[in-house]
Design an enzyme around this catalytic site. Sequence first.
Site, PDB file in Angstrom:
ATOM      1  N   HIS A  49       0.847  -1.192   0.000  1.00 14.28           N
ATOM      2  CA  HIS A  49       0.000   0.000   0.000  1.00 14.28           C
ATOM      3  C   HIS A  49       0.885   1.244   0.000  1.00 14.28           C
ATOM      4  CE1 HIS A  49       0.598  -0.880   4.379  1.00 14.28           C
ATOM      5  NE2 HIS A  49       0.968   0.388   4.331  1.00 14.28           N
TER       6      HIS A  49
HETATM    7  C1  T46 Z   1       2.797   0.923   6.930  1.00 13.46           C
HETATM    8  C2  T46 Z   1       3.628  -0.278   7.127  1.00 13.46           C
HETATM    9  C3  T46 Z   1       5.094   0.051   7.243  1.00 13.46           C
HETATM   10  C4  T46 Z   1      -4.234  -0.879  13.599  1.00 13.46           C
HETATM   11  O1  T46 Z   1      -5.286  -1.171  14.141  1.00 13.46           O
HETATM   12  N1  T46 Z   1      -3.545   0.226  13.979  1.00 13.46           N
HETATM   13  C5  T46 Z   1      -2.374   0.596  13.434  1.00 13.46           C
HETATM   14  O2  T46 Z   1      -1.787   1.618  13.833  1.00 13.46           O
HETATM   15  C6  T46 Z   1      -1.826  -0.217  12.385  1.00 13.46           C
HETATM   16  C7  T46 Z   1      -0.508   0.155  11.714  1.00 13.46           C
HETATM   17  C8  T46 Z   1      -2.508  -1.332  12.000  1.00 13.46           C
HETATM   18  N2  T46 Z   1      -3.681  -1.657  12.605  1.00 13.46           N
HETATM   19  C9  T46 Z   1      -4.385  -2.879  12.190  1.00 13.46           C
HETATM   20  C10 T46 Z   1      -4.939  -2.867  10.785  1.00 13.46           C
HETATM   21  C11 T46 Z   1      -4.841  -4.320  10.368  1.00 13.46           C
HETATM   22  O3  T46 Z   1      -5.970  -5.015  10.791  1.00 13.46           O
HETATM   23  O4  T46 Z   1      -3.424  -3.938  12.231  1.00 13.46           O
HETATM   24  C12 T46 Z   1      -3.639  -4.832  11.154  1.00 13.46           C
HETATM   25  C13 T46 Z   1      -2.370  -4.979  10.322  1.00 13.46           C
HETATM   26  O5  T46 Z   1      -2.127  -3.752   9.613  1.00 13.46           O
HETATM   27  P1  T46 Z   1      -1.602  -3.721   8.106  1.00 13.46           P
HETATM   28  O6  T46 Z   1      -2.108  -4.875   7.367  1.00 13.46           O
HETATM   29  O7  T46 Z   1      -1.883  -2.360   7.542  1.00 13.46           O
HETATM   30  O8  T46 Z   1      -0.022  -3.887   8.350  1.00 13.46           O
HETATM   31  P2  T46 Z   1       1.169  -3.719   7.303  1.00 13.46           P
HETATM   32  O9  T46 Z   1       2.356  -4.334   7.942  1.00 13.46           O
HETATM   33  O10 T46 Z   1       0.794  -4.184   5.951  1.00 13.46           O
HETATM   34  O11 T46 Z   1       1.410  -2.115   7.198  1.00 13.46           O
HETATM   35  C14 T46 Z   1       1.843  -1.395   8.327  1.00 13.46           C
HETATM   36  C15 T46 Z   1       1.052  -0.087   8.435  1.00 13.46           C
HETATM   37  O12 T46 Z   1      -0.337  -0.378   8.425  1.00 13.46           O
HETATM   38  C16 T46 Z   1       1.361   0.861   7.309  1.00 13.46           C
HETATM   39  O13 T46 Z   1       0.854   2.146   7.614  1.00 13.46           O
HETATM   40  O14 T46 Z   1       3.232   1.891   6.324  1.00 13.46           O
HETATM   41  O15 T46 Z   1       3.229  -1.088   8.232  1.00 13.46           O
END
Ligand code: T46
Length: 132
Positions: A49
Amino acid sequence: MNIQFLQLQTHGDDRGSLISLEEGKNIPFQVKRVYYMFDTGQGVKRGYHAHKSLKQVAVAVRGSCRFLLDDGKEKIDFRLDNPCQGLLIESFVWRVMYDFSPDCVLMVLADSLYDEADYVRDYATFQSMVNP
Ligand code: T46
């Protein structure tokens, strides 16, 4: 693509090392949120993303992982493996994190609270936003 690494000063003595992260000093924004990922499974790829406005600094406080960053024109791929180094990730940069070492703890400081509406999770949409 202009990738900015922040060199984080280490306060070391015979007890070990300490790094302090301070907004407006070595972190170039107001810190609203900190999160970290760990226990990432072998072969897992995260991210896929970009953000519309979020700015972040990522630090591999333990272990390492690879980052693939893509601004829509250029891609750059590198390993983040040094707790003394912060990776500044600006908005409108597509990111994929992969090849996590089993001990990797990847900490991220962000300038905004979590907001799903700030995510661009479709690569074609991202491309059309950065190359209108
Ligand atoms: C990014 C990269 C480097 C939350 O509830 N709060 C939060 O602050 C974050 C970051 C995530 N979440 C929840 C949303 C999803 O259900 O945690 C779950 C995993 O998040 P996500 O799939 O977005 O994780 P990544 O590792 O793909 O991405 C993350 C960050 O979301 C993003 O902003 O830049 O790490």
